[in-house]
Design an enzyme around this catalytic site. Structure first.
Site, PDB file in Angstrom:
ATOM      1  N   ASN A  10       0.872  -1.178   0.000  1.00  0.00           N
ATOM      2  CA  ASN A  10       0.000   0.000   0.000  1.00  0.00           C
ATOM      3  C   ASN A  10       0.909   1.228   0.000  1.00  0.00           C
ATOM      4  O   ASN A  10       1.473   1.586   1.024  1.00  0.00           O
ATOM      5  CB  ASN A  10      -0.884  -0.043   1.256  1.00  0.00           C
ATOM      6  CG  ASN A  10      -1.713   1.209   1.423  1.00  0.00           C
ATOM      7  OD1 ASN A  10      -1.806   2.035   0.515  1.00  0.00           O
ATOM      8  ND2 ASN A  10      -2.326   1.355   2.598  1.00  0.00           N
ATOM      9  N   TRP A  11       1.052   1.825  -1.160  1.00  0.00           N
ATOM     10  CA  TRP A  11       2.003   2.944  -1.300  1.00  0.00           C
ATOM     11  C   TRP A  11       1.455   4.240  -0.711  1.00  0.00           C
ATOM     12  O   TRP A  11       2.188   5.225  -0.593  1.00  0.00           O
ATOM     13  CB  TRP A  11       2.365   3.146  -2.771  1.00  0.00           C
ATOM     14  CG  TRP A  11       3.148   2.019  -3.372  1.00  0.00           C
ATOM     15  CD1 TRP A  11       3.540   0.858  -2.752  1.00  0.00           C
ATOM     16  CD2 TRP A  11       3.636   1.936  -4.718  1.00  0.00           C
ATOM     17  NE1 TRP A  11       4.239   0.064  -3.637  1.00  0.00           N
ATOM     18  CE2 TRP A  11       4.315   0.697  -4.846  1.00  0.00           C
ATOM     19  CE3 TRP A  11       3.560   2.786  -5.830  1.00  0.00           C
ATOM     20  CZ2 TRP A  11       4.912   0.295  -6.053  1.00  0.00           C
ATOM     21  CZ3 TRP A  11       4.164   2.381  -7.028  1.00  0.00           C
ATOM     22  CH2 TRP A  11       4.833   1.156  -7.128  1.00  0.00           C
ATOM     23  N   LYS A  12       0.182   4.263  -0.395  1.00  0.00           N
ATOM     24  CA  LYS A  12      -0.450   5.468   0.165  1.00  0.00           C
ATOM     25  C   LYS A  12      -0.170   6.672  -0.742  1.00  0.00           C
ATOM     26  O   LYS A  12      -0.105   6.512  -1.955  1.00  0.00           O
ATOM     27  CB  LYS A  12       0.011   5.706   1.610  1.00  0.00           C
ATOM     28  CG  LYS A  12      -0.162   4.428   2.454  1.00  0.00           C
ATOM     29  CD  LYS A  12      -0.002   4.637   3.932  1.00  0.00           C
ATOM     30  CE  LYS A  12      -0.211   3.310   4.661  1.00  0.00           C
ATOM     31  NZ  LYS A  12      -0.163   3.437   6.095  1.00  0.00           N
ATOM     32  N   HIS A  97      -9.601   1.478   4.643  1.00  0.00           N
ATOM     33  CA  HIS A  97      -8.340   1.624   5.378  1.00  0.00           C
ATOM     34  C   HIS A  97      -8.554   2.607   6.529  1.00  0.00           C
ATOM     35  O   HIS A  97      -9.304   3.568   6.400  1.00  0.00           O
ATOM     36  CB  HIS A  97      -7.246   2.126   4.432  1.00  0.00           C
ATOM     37  CG  HIS A  97      -5.896   2.095   5.065  1.00  0.00           C
ATOM     38  ND1 HIS A  97      -5.488   3.060   5.962  1.00  0.00           N
ATOM     39  CD2 HIS A  97      -4.885   1.207   4.970  1.00  0.00           C
ATOM     40  CE1 HIS A  97      -4.267   2.752   6.384  1.00  0.00           C
ATOM     41  NE2 HIS A  97      -3.878   1.638   5.794  1.00  0.00           N
ATOM     42  N   GLU A  99      -6.911   4.972   7.584  1.00  0.00           N
ATOM     43  CA  GLU A  99      -6.645   6.388   7.239  1.00  0.00           C
ATOM     44  C   GLU A  99      -7.838   6.989   6.499  1.00  0.00           C
ATOM     45  O   GLU A  99      -8.106   8.185   6.622  1.00  0.00           O
ATOM     46  CB  GLU A  99      -5.347   6.482   6.418  1.00  0.00           C
ATOM     47  CG  GLU A  99      -4.136   6.258   7.323  1.00  0.00           C
ATOM     48  CD  GLU A  99      -2.919   5.648   6.647  1.00  0.00           C
ATOM     49  OE1 GLU A  99      -2.854   5.660   5.403  1.00  0.00           O
ATOM     50  OE2 GLU A  99      -2.040   5.158   7.373  1.00  0.00           O
ATOM     51  N   GLU A 167      -5.788  -4.742  10.286  1.00  0.00           N
ATOM     52  CA  GLU A 167      -4.744  -3.757  10.573  1.00  0.00           C
ATOM     53  C   GLU A 167      -5.096  -3.017  11.863  1.00  0.00           C
ATOM     54  O   GLU A 167      -5.918  -2.090  11.848  1.00  0.00           O
ATOM     55  CB  GLU A 167      -4.652  -2.735   9.437  1.00  0.00           C
ATOM     56  CG  GLU A 167      -4.275  -3.342   8.108  1.00  0.00           C
ATOM     57  CD  GLU A 167      -3.610  -2.313   7.195  1.00  0.00           C
ATOM     58  OE1 GLU A 167      -2.495  -2.580   6.744  1.00  0.00           O
ATOM     59  OE2 GLU A 167      -4.195  -1.243   6.961  1.00  0.00           O
ATOM     60  N   GLY A 173       2.217   2.219  10.832  1.00  0.00           N
ATOM     61  CA  GLY A 173       3.237   3.264  10.748  1.00  0.00           C
ATOM     62  C   GLY A 173       3.907   3.607  12.067  1.00  0.00           C
ATOM     63  O   GLY A 173       4.578   4.629  12.169  1.00  0.00           O
ATOM     64  N   SER A 213       2.999  -2.082  10.358  1.00  0.00           N
ATOM     65  CA  SER A 213       4.430  -2.176  10.684  1.00  0.00           C
ATOM     66  C   SER A 213       5.044  -3.528  10.328  1.00  0.00           C
ATOM     67  O   SER A 213       5.892  -4.033  11.071  1.00  0.00           O
ATOM     68  CB  SER A 213       4.671  -1.821  12.158  1.00  0.00           C
ATOM     69  OG  SER A 213       4.326  -0.456  12.386  1.00  0.00           O
ATOM     70  N   GLY A 234       2.760  -1.133   4.276  1.00  0.00           N
ATOM     71  CA  GLY A 234       2.820   0.279   3.914  1.00  0.00           C
ATOM     72  C   GLY A 234       4.255   0.709   3.687  1.00  0.00           C
ATOM     73  O   GLY A 234       4.840   0.482   2.627  1.00  0.00           O
ATOM     74  N   GLY A 235       4.857   1.324   4.698  1.00  0.00           N
ATOM     75  CA  GLY A 235       6.191   1.922   4.575  1.00  0.00           C
ATOM     76  C   GLY A 235       7.231   1.020   3.924  1.00  0.00           C
ATOM     77  O   GLY A 235       7.978   1.452   3.038  1.00  0.00           O
TER      78      GLY A 235
HETATM   79  P1  PGA Z   1       2.653   0.342   7.608  1.00  0.00           P
HETATM   80  O1  PGA Z   1       1.218   0.582   6.926  1.00  0.00           O
HETATM   81  O2  PGA Z   1       3.189  -0.963   7.049  1.00  0.00           O
HETATM   82  O3  PGA Z   1       3.477   1.533   7.162  1.00  0.00           O
HETATM   83  O4  PGA Z   1       2.439   0.274   9.063  1.00  0.00           O
HETATM   84  C1  PGA Z   1       0.347  -0.493   6.685  1.00  0.00           C
HETATM   85  C2  PGA Z   1      -0.937   0.012   6.111  1.00  0.00           C
HETATM   86  O5  PGA Z   1      -1.416   1.062   6.547  1.00  0.00           O
HETATM   87  O6  PGA Z   1      -1.518  -0.603   5.202  1.00  0.00           O
END
Ligand code: PGA
Length: 251
Positions: A10-12, A97, A99, A167, A173, A213, A234-235
């Site tokens: 997930n590149w956001k 998600h 966010e 999640e 994050g 994470s 994500g990251g």
């Molecule tokens: P993260 O994000 O791996 O940076 O914690 C995961 C996500 O929000 O899908």
């Protein structure tokens, strides 16, 4: 539906055109040299999807969106529909998600309507659910995720068109994660809830991804759990080497 695990990046809101193409090319090269044991997907921002689909063509990398509108078209300035994602070559879309739920106030009912639209357009809906830290500390995790699952899954959803991403909000994050035993407990509960909601046949083979994470250092501890059908990253999905290391821990 695949019985393989799925590792999804997930590149956001990250990556200009050139960065996105370079990232997917680097990944495709590694995958061509050593085909992984799992399915691999990347979800770039809307602006890069077209180019990423082109750069991934001929590789085993699938591409997904990060959100879509519940309507197929209409007067919704700034929004993107599921058929538009499909038209660009997407196979899936992340929905609900945390966010989106936090920044845009998305409710379970809205996520459900979006998931129905995704299904209608031929996209797999990756439905994200998870508890906040306060909910976990209050011992409400299983109740919260069960409610989100029931509220977010559309009528007729099946393992062929739905993936769940568990999640925990507090793990996204932050570098903090639940223990593998905690993840297994929640995933087993989600699988049982999904059986109750979808029925035995439609829920067979449902993939429940863990996200929050995930790193090369901890990926194996989650991905080797039977109840974990993959990872939403994500990251660590923004660096080809890190994402590739995570993919390679897949049994
Ligand atoms: P993260 O994000 O791996 O940076 O914690 C995961 C996500 O929000 O899908």
């Amino acid at each position: 539906m695949s019985t393989r695990k799925l590792v999804c990046g997930n590149w956001k809101m990250n990556g200009l055109k050139a960065d996105s193409v370079a990232l997917v090319r680097a990944l495709a090269e590694r995958m061509a040299a050593a085909p992984p044991a799992c399915d691999v997907m990347v979800c770039p921002p809307f602006t890069a999807i077209d180019r990423v689909v082109a750069a991934a063509s001929g590789s085993a990398i699938a591409v997904g969106g990060q959100d879509c509108h519940a309507a197929a078209s209409g007067a919704h300035t700034g929004d993107i529909s599921a058929p538009m994602l499909r038209d660009l070559g997407c196979a899936a879309v992340i929905l609900g998600h945390s966010e989106r739920r936090t920044n845009h106030g998305e409710t379970d009912a809205q996520v459900r309507a979006k998931a129905a639209a995704a299904r209608q357009a031929g996209l797999v809906a990756i439905v994200a659910i998870g508890e906040t830290l306060a909910q976990r500390e209050a011992g409400e995790t299983l109740r919260v995720v069960a409610g989100q699952l029931r509220g977010s899954l559309p009528e007729g959803a099946s393992a062929a068109d739905t993936v769940i991403a568990y999640e925990p909000v507090w793990a996204i994050g932050t570098g903090r994660t639940p223990s593998p035993a905690d993840v297994a407990q929640v995933h087993e509960a989600i699988l049982a809830d999904a059986r109750a909601i979808m029925g035995e046949t439609k829920s067979a083979g449902l993939r429940v991804l863990y996200g929050g994470s995930v790193t090369p250092a901890n990926a194996q501890s989650f991905l080797t759990l039977a109840s974990v059908g993959g990872a939403l990253v994500g990251g660590a999905s923004l660096k080809a080497d890190q994402f590739w290391s995570i993919i390679q821990t897949c049994p």
